[in-house]
Structures are given as structure tokens and as C-alpha cells.
Design a protein around this motif. Structure first.
Motif, PDB file in Angstrom:
ATOM      1  N   SER A  28       0.818  -1.201   0.000  1.00  0.00           N
ATOM      2  CA  SER A  28       0.000   0.000   0.000  1.00  0.00           C
ATOM      3  C   SER A  28       0.856   1.257   0.000  1.00  0.00           C
ATOM      4  O   SER A  28       1.845   1.359   0.755  1.00  0.00           O
ATOM      5  N   VAL A  29       0.450   2.242  -0.826  1.00  0.00           N
ATOM      6  CA  VAL A  29       1.168   3.525  -0.837  1.00  0.00           C
ATOM      7  C   VAL A  29       0.935   4.285   0.463  1.00  0.00           C
ATOM      8  O   VAL A  29       1.712   5.188   0.800  1.00  0.00           O
ATOM      9  N   LEU A  30      -0.115   3.930   1.196  1.00  0.00           N
ATOM     10  CA  LEU A  30      -0.422   4.609   2.446  1.00  0.00           C
ATOM     11  C   LEU A  30       0.297   3.982   3.635  1.00  0.00           C
ATOM     12  O   LEU A  30       0.936   4.683   4.431  1.00  0.00           O
ATOM     13  N   SER A  31       0.223   2.666   3.748  1.00  0.00           N
ATOM     14  CA  SER A  31       0.771   2.019   4.943  1.00  0.00           C
ATOM     15  C   SER A  31       2.200   1.521   4.765  1.00  0.00           C
ATOM     16  O   SER A  31       2.926   1.357   5.752  1.00  0.00           O
ATOM     17  N   HIS A  32       2.639   1.276   3.540  1.00  0.00           N
ATOM     18  CA  HIS A  32       3.995   0.776   3.318  1.00  0.00           C
ATOM     19  C   HIS A  32       4.662   1.494   2.135  1.00  0.00           C
ATOM     20  O   HIS A  32       5.078   0.841   1.159  1.00  0.00           O
ATOM     21  N   PRO A  33       4.775   2.817   2.184  1.00  0.00           N
ATOM     22  CA  PRO A  33       5.370   3.544   1.054  1.00  0.00           C
ATOM     23  C   PRO A  33       6.811   3.150   0.776  1.00  0.00           C
ATOM     24  O   PRO A  33       7.262   3.192  -0.370  1.00  0.00           O
ATOM     25  N   ASP A  34       7.563   2.763   1.833  1.00  0.00           N
ATOM     26  CA  ASP A  34       8.950   2.370   1.618  1.00  0.00           C
ATOM     27  C   ASP A  34       9.033   1.105   0.776  1.00  0.00           C
ATOM     28  O   ASP A  34       9.893   0.977  -0.104  1.00  0.00           O
ATOM     29  N   GLN A  35       8.125   0.143   1.019  1.00  0.00           N
ATOM     30  CA  GLN A  35       8.100  -1.084   0.225  1.00  0.00           C
ATOM     31  C   GLN A  35       7.652  -0.808  -1.212  1.00  0.00           C
ATOM     32  O   GLN A  35       8.113  -1.456  -2.148  1.00  0.00           O
ATOM     33  N   VAL A  36       6.746   0.140  -1.370  1.00  0.00           N
ATOM     34  CA  VAL A  36       6.329   0.535  -2.719  1.00  0.00           C
ATOM     35  C   VAL A  36       7.538   1.038  -3.501  1.00  0.00           C
ATOM     36  O   VAL A  36       7.789   0.638  -4.646  1.00  0.00           O
ATOM     37  N   ARG A  37       8.326   1.929  -2.884  1.00  0.00           N
ATOM     38  CA  ARG A  37       9.475   2.503  -3.571  1.00  0.00           C
ATOM     39  C   ARG A  37      10.535   1.454  -3.899  1.00  0.00           C
ATOM     40  O   ARG A  37      11.234   1.563  -4.908  1.00  0.00           O
ATOM     41  N   ARG A  38      10.651   0.431  -3.056  1.00  0.00           N
ATOM     42  CA  ARG A  38      11.637  -0.622  -3.316  1.00  0.00           C
ATOM     43  C   ARG A  38      11.234  -1.501  -4.497  1.00  0.00           C
ATOM     44  O   ARG A  38      12.075  -2.193  -5.087  1.00  0.00           O
ATOM     45  N   ASN A  39       9.968  -1.498  -4.836  1.00  0.00           N
ATOM     46  CA  ASN A  39       9.467  -2.339  -5.922  1.00  0.00           C
ATOM     47  C   ASN A  39       9.126  -1.551  -7.177  1.00  0.00           C
ATOM     48  O   ASN A  39       8.543  -2.100  -8.106  1.00  0.00           O
ATOM     49  N   LEU A  40       9.508  -0.271  -7.192  1.00  0.00           N
ATOM     50  CA  LEU A  40       9.045   0.617  -8.255  1.00  0.00           C
ATOM     51  C   LEU A  40      10.193   1.392  -8.877  1.00  0.00           C
ATOM     52  O   LEU A  40      11.084   1.873  -8.182  1.00  0.00           O
ATOM     53  N   GLY A  41      10.156   1.520 -10.195  1.00  0.00           N
ATOM     54  CA  GLY A  41      11.067   2.407 -10.910  1.00  0.00           C
ATOM     55  C   GLY A  41      10.248   3.452 -11.636  1.00  0.00           C
ATOM     56  O   GLY A  41       9.125   3.178 -12.072  1.00  0.00           O
ATOM     57  N   LEU A  42      10.798   4.653 -11.782  1.00  0.00           N
ATOM     58  CA  LEU A  42      10.072   5.742 -12.436  1.00  0.00           C
ATOM     59  C   LEU A  42      10.951   6.422 -13.466  1.00  0.00           C
ATOM     60  O   LEU A  42      12.095   6.782 -13.183  1.00  0.00           O
ATOM     61  N   SER A  43      10.400   6.601 -14.651  1.00  0.00           N
ATOM     62  CA  SER A  43      11.013   7.468 -15.655  1.00  0.00           C
ATOM     63  C   SER A  43       9.990   8.542 -15.967  1.00  0.00           C
ATOM     64  O   SER A  43       8.923   8.259 -16.526  1.00  0.00           O
ATOM     65  N   GLY A  44      10.293   9.779 -15.560  1.00  0.00           N
ATOM     66  CA  GLY A  44       9.322  10.863 -15.675  1.00  0.00           C
ATOM     67  C   GLY A  44       9.325  11.506 -17.049  1.00  0.00           C
ATOM     68  O   GLY A  44       9.979  11.045 -18.001  1.00  0.00           O
ATOM     69  N   GLN A  45       8.619  12.603 -17.163  1.00  0.00           N
ATOM     70  CA  GLN A  45       8.490  13.295 -18.445  1.00  0.00           C
ATOM     71  C   GLN A  45       9.819  13.906 -18.881  1.00  0.00           C
ATOM     72  O   GLN A  45      10.024  14.174 -20.062  1.00  0.00           O
ATOM     73  N   TYR A  46      10.722  14.128 -17.933  1.00  0.00           N
ATOM     74  CA  TYR A  46      12.018  14.708 -18.247  1.00  0.00           C
ATOM     75  C   TYR A  46      13.105  13.751 -17.774  1.00  0.00           C
ATOM     76  O   TYR A  46      13.046  13.233 -16.659  1.00  0.00           O
ATOM     77  N   ALA A  47      14.067  13.471 -18.631  1.00  0.00           N
ATOM     78  CA  ALA A  47      15.130  12.525 -18.304  1.00  0.00           C
ATOM     79  C   ALA A  47      15.893  13.003 -17.072  1.00  0.00           C
ATOM     80  O   ALA A  47      16.483  14.090 -17.071  1.00  0.00           O
ATOM     81  N   ALA A  48      15.879  12.198 -16.015  1.00  0.00           N
ATOM     82  CA  ALA A  48      16.511  12.575 -14.755  1.00  0.00           C
ATOM     83  C   ALA A  48      17.929  12.020 -14.702  1.00  0.00           C
ATOM     84  O   ALA A  48      18.209  11.034 -14.027  1.00  0.00           O
ATOM     85  N   VAL A  49      18.835  12.651 -15.447  1.00  0.00           N
ATOM     86  CA  VAL A  49      20.235  12.237 -15.430  1.00  0.00           C
ATOM     87  C   VAL A  49      21.083  13.426 -15.014  1.00  0.00           C
ATOM     88  O   VAL A  49      20.725  14.580 -15.232  1.00  0.00           O
ATOM     89  N   ASP A  50      22.207  13.126 -14.388  1.00  0.00           N
ATOM     90  CA  ASP A  50      23.148  14.180 -13.988  1.00  0.00           C
ATOM     91  C   ASP A  50      24.052  14.471 -15.179  1.00  0.00           C
ATOM     92  O   ASP A  50      24.878  13.637 -15.560  1.00  0.00           O
ATOM     93  N   GLU A  51      23.921  15.648 -15.752  1.00  0.00           N
ATOM     94  CA  GLU A  51      24.640  15.976 -16.975  1.00  0.00           C
ATOM     95  C   GLU A  51      26.150  16.082 -16.771  1.00  0.00           C
ATOM     96  O   GLU A  51      26.909  15.989 -17.743  1.00  0.00           O
ATOM     97  N   LYS A  52      26.592  16.257 -15.534  1.00  0.00           N
ATOM     98  CA  LYS A  52      28.028  16.383 -15.288  1.00  0.00           C
ATOM     99  C   LYS A  52      28.704  15.029 -15.120  1.00  0.00           C
ATOM    100  O   LYS A  52      29.937  14.943 -15.108  1.00  0.00           O
ATOM    101  N   LEU A  53      27.892  13.971 -14.969  1.00  0.00           N
ATOM    102  CA  LEU A  53      28.437  12.626 -14.812  1.00  0.00           C
ATOM    103  C   LEU A  53      28.388  11.881 -16.137  1.00  0.00           C
ATOM    104  O   LEU A  53      27.561  12.167 -17.003  1.00  0.00           O
ATOM    105  N   THR A  54      29.259  10.906 -16.286  1.00  0.00           N
ATOM    106  CA  THR A  54      29.223  10.056 -17.472  1.00  0.00           C
ATOM    107  C   THR A  54      28.032   9.099 -17.369  1.00  0.00           C
ATOM    108  O   THR A  54      27.400   8.961 -16.314  1.00  0.00           O
TER     109      THR A  54
END
Length: 335
Positions: free
Chosen positions: A64-90
Motif C-alpha cells: 500500500s502507498v499509504l501504509s507501506h510507502p517504503d516497500q512501494v518505492r523498493r518495488n518501483l522504478g520511475l522514468s518521468g516526463q524529463y530525463a533525470a540524469v546528472d549531466e556532469k556525470l558520465t
């Protein structure tokens, strides 16, 4: 793997989600379609624990996103509308960093980074700063980062927006490979061709609730009869041609006009017989035609029928419902 149960969420007097219900099984792609302001971004934020619902609940891999948000995050990957990469890193450093944030030791994080660089065809640029990458390469790197920890569910929020055709095809290949490996994907998109190609099940939402769902084939069948498309030679003939189509189709059937492409289209309950009559009358009225076709309904027809405007028009407005997700951290990284 994804279950949204009667979720509601309001921002002041605006109700972004209104009893939303969704579900997706293991190793499938759930396509989420809807016009601007329909609730897609709010849904993504609830599923990724960035927002809490006012009522109802959502579950990822049974958590549950309400009672176990930490477990949700451990089982979830997200790619949003904008590429979340660090431009200074390779490219390599980006992926190794994500692995370390997940708690991997140096050796494991490095090995996983090299594995993903190979899978996403980024080995040749592993040592180059990501700020020099094309949009398609940045998107592939972002998708790779979303699955460093092998999440059971991946949320892709308009993953191909702004990409050229080659970058879009590359992204589609990546999504297909994820599903082949058993990953469940939630895909929000403004490209109906994308949903048609990738989604096992599609939910169309508007005003925060599901207004239609099914496979792409089922939704297209719900749009009814075949359609006639006519492309005129002269812009001044558009209105007259629309009148011809409407009279031929019969009472209550309205033609749709696309002035930019000089196109008129209309439902064709009689199929090819109606097309023959239309072409004959257009010729009698000296309205030159460059193209004419009889086609089956598309997802765009479904979208138009359900929401009142075409998906292309909905995509023009990029202001999101609630607040846009701008380059968020990977949702799977434990807080």
C-alpha cells in the motif's frame, strides 16, 4: 502488480482524481490515456508515493502507498516526463550512482551499470558526460536508471515526448524488453500509436475517473463504423466537401474538418458504398480530391469520441494536472 482502488485527490476545489480504479497484471503494459488535466500526472504521483490520496488506496506489488510507502518505492522504478540524469556525470557514473543509492556495494553497482549500458546500447558512450547526449540517448540512460534495482513495476510518464522517430522506436524496444523479462509497466502517453503498439490494456481517464477501458482492439471497435477520409486539393472546398459527406452519411452524422491538412472525415456506416457515392458527388460538384480512403476506427477516433477532442489537440497543452513532475529522483530509491 498495480491496483488503484477508488482513489480520490483534490487540490483545493479542483478534484484531480474522483474514485479512480485501475489494475495491471504481472508482465503487462497498462496504457493510461487522457486529455490534459484528466488526472494522469496525479495518478503517477500517487503511485510513486509523491502524493497521498485523500481517500482510497493504491498498491504496487501488493504494498500500500499509504501504509507501506517504503516497500512501494523498493518495488518501483520511475522514468518521468524529463530525463533525470546528472549531466556532469558520465553514463557509467550515472548508473553506478543509482546503484549505490539503492544500497549496492561498489562491485555490484559497477557490474549492474556495465550490464545496463550494454543492454541499452550505451557502451560506446559509457565514459562520456551525459550532458552531451542526444534526447534519445538521455532517455535510454534514464530508463536504464529506473531499472537498476530490477523493480517489479516501472512507471513511464510520457517517455517519448520530444524524441525523434528513431529515439521513439528505441524506447519502444526497451519497453518491450522490460515486459519480456516480466516487468509490469504503467505507460502514460500522448501518442496513441504508442499505446496501440505497447499496451496490453488501455484505460482512458477524464476528470479523474476511468471513462473507458479495454484492449486497443476493443476500444477501436467501440468507436463504431468505418470512416471515410477525403483530402481536398483546394482549401476553399473544405466546407462544401464536408456538406457533401454529411448529406451522404445521413441525419445526425457530422463531418470532422482538418483545415491544416485539407482533410474531411466522417463515419461510414455503409462502408465502401458510401465512399462510392461521396466520390461521385464530389466529382459532380467539381470539388477536386487528392486522396480518399475507407479506414477502420483508430484510437484517435476513440479519444475524440470519449473526450470531445483529438489526442493531438490535447497534447498541445503541456500544463499538467496538479504540478508537473520535473526531473524527479528515481522513485525506487529509498528515502
Amino acid at each position: 502488480m498495480i491496483r488503484v482502488e477508488n482513489v480520490s485527490k483534490s487540490f483545493g476545489t479542483f478534484k484531480a482524481l474522483d474514485g479512480l480504479c485501475l489494475h495491471a497484471g504481472e508482465g503487462t503494459v497498462l496504457g493510461l490515456l487522457g486529455p490534459n488535466g484528466s488526472g494522469k500526472t496525479t495518478t503517477v504521483k500517487v503511485l510513486t508515493t509523491l502524493l497521498s490520496p485523500d481517500s482510497g488506496d493504491a498498491r504496487i506489488a501488493g504494498h500500500s502507498v499509504l501504509s507501506h510507502p517504503d516497500q512501494v518505492r523498493r518495488n518501483l522504478g520511475l522514468s518521468g516526463q524529463y530525463a533525470a540524469v546528472d549531466e556532469k556525470l558520465t553514463a557509467y557514473e550515472n548508473l553506478r550512482m543509482v546503484g549505490r543509492l539503492y544500497g549496492m556495494n561498489r562491485r555490484t553497482a559497477a557490474a549492474r551499470a556495465h550490464e545496463l549500458l550494454s543492454s541499452f546500447r550505451l557502451t560506446d558512450v559509457a565514459g562520456k558526460r551525459s550532458g552531451t547526449f542526444s534526447g534519445g540517448m538521455r532517455r535510454r540512460l534514464d530508463l536504464a536508471g529506473a531499472i537498476v534495482a530490477r523493480p517489479k513495476v516501472v512507471v513511464l510518464d510520457e517517455p517519448t515526448t520530444g524524441l525523434d522517430p528513431r529515439g521513439r522506436l528505441d524506447t519502444w524496444d526497451v519497453v518491450s524488453s522490460l515486459v519480456a523479462d516480466g516487468t509490469t509497466v504503467l505507460l502514460t502517453t500522448q501518442y496513441l500509436e504508442e499505446a496501440d503498439r505497447l499496451a496490453d490494456h488501455i484505460a482512458v481517464i477524464n476528470h479523474g475517473r476511468v471513462i473507458a477501458e479495454g484492449t486497443a482492439t476493443e476500444l477501436k471497435q467501440s468507436a463504431g463504423s468505418e470512416r471515410i477520409d477525403v483530402v481536398l486539393r483546394n482549401p476553399a472546398d473544405l466546407a462544401a466537401a464536408a456538406g457533401v459527406l454529411e448529406r451522404a452519411a445521413g441525419p445526425g452524422i457530422k463531418a470532422e474538418q482538418d483545415p491544416q491538412n485539407l482533410r474531411v472525415s466522417i463515419a461510414a456506416p455503409e462502408g465502401h458504398r458510401l465512399l462510392v457515392r461521396v466520390l461521385s458527388e464530389l466529382e459532380d460538384r467539381a470539388l477536386p480530391v487528392d486522396e480518399a480512403a475507407l479506414r477502420r476506427p483508430t484510437l484517435d477516433d476513440v479519444f475524440l469520441q470519449l473526450t470531445g477532442h483529438a489526442a493531438a489537440a490535447a497534447a498541445e497543452a503541456q500544463a499538467s494536472d496538479g504540478q508537473a513532475i520535473e526531473a524527479p529522483a528515481k522513485a525506487g530509491v529509498p528515502a
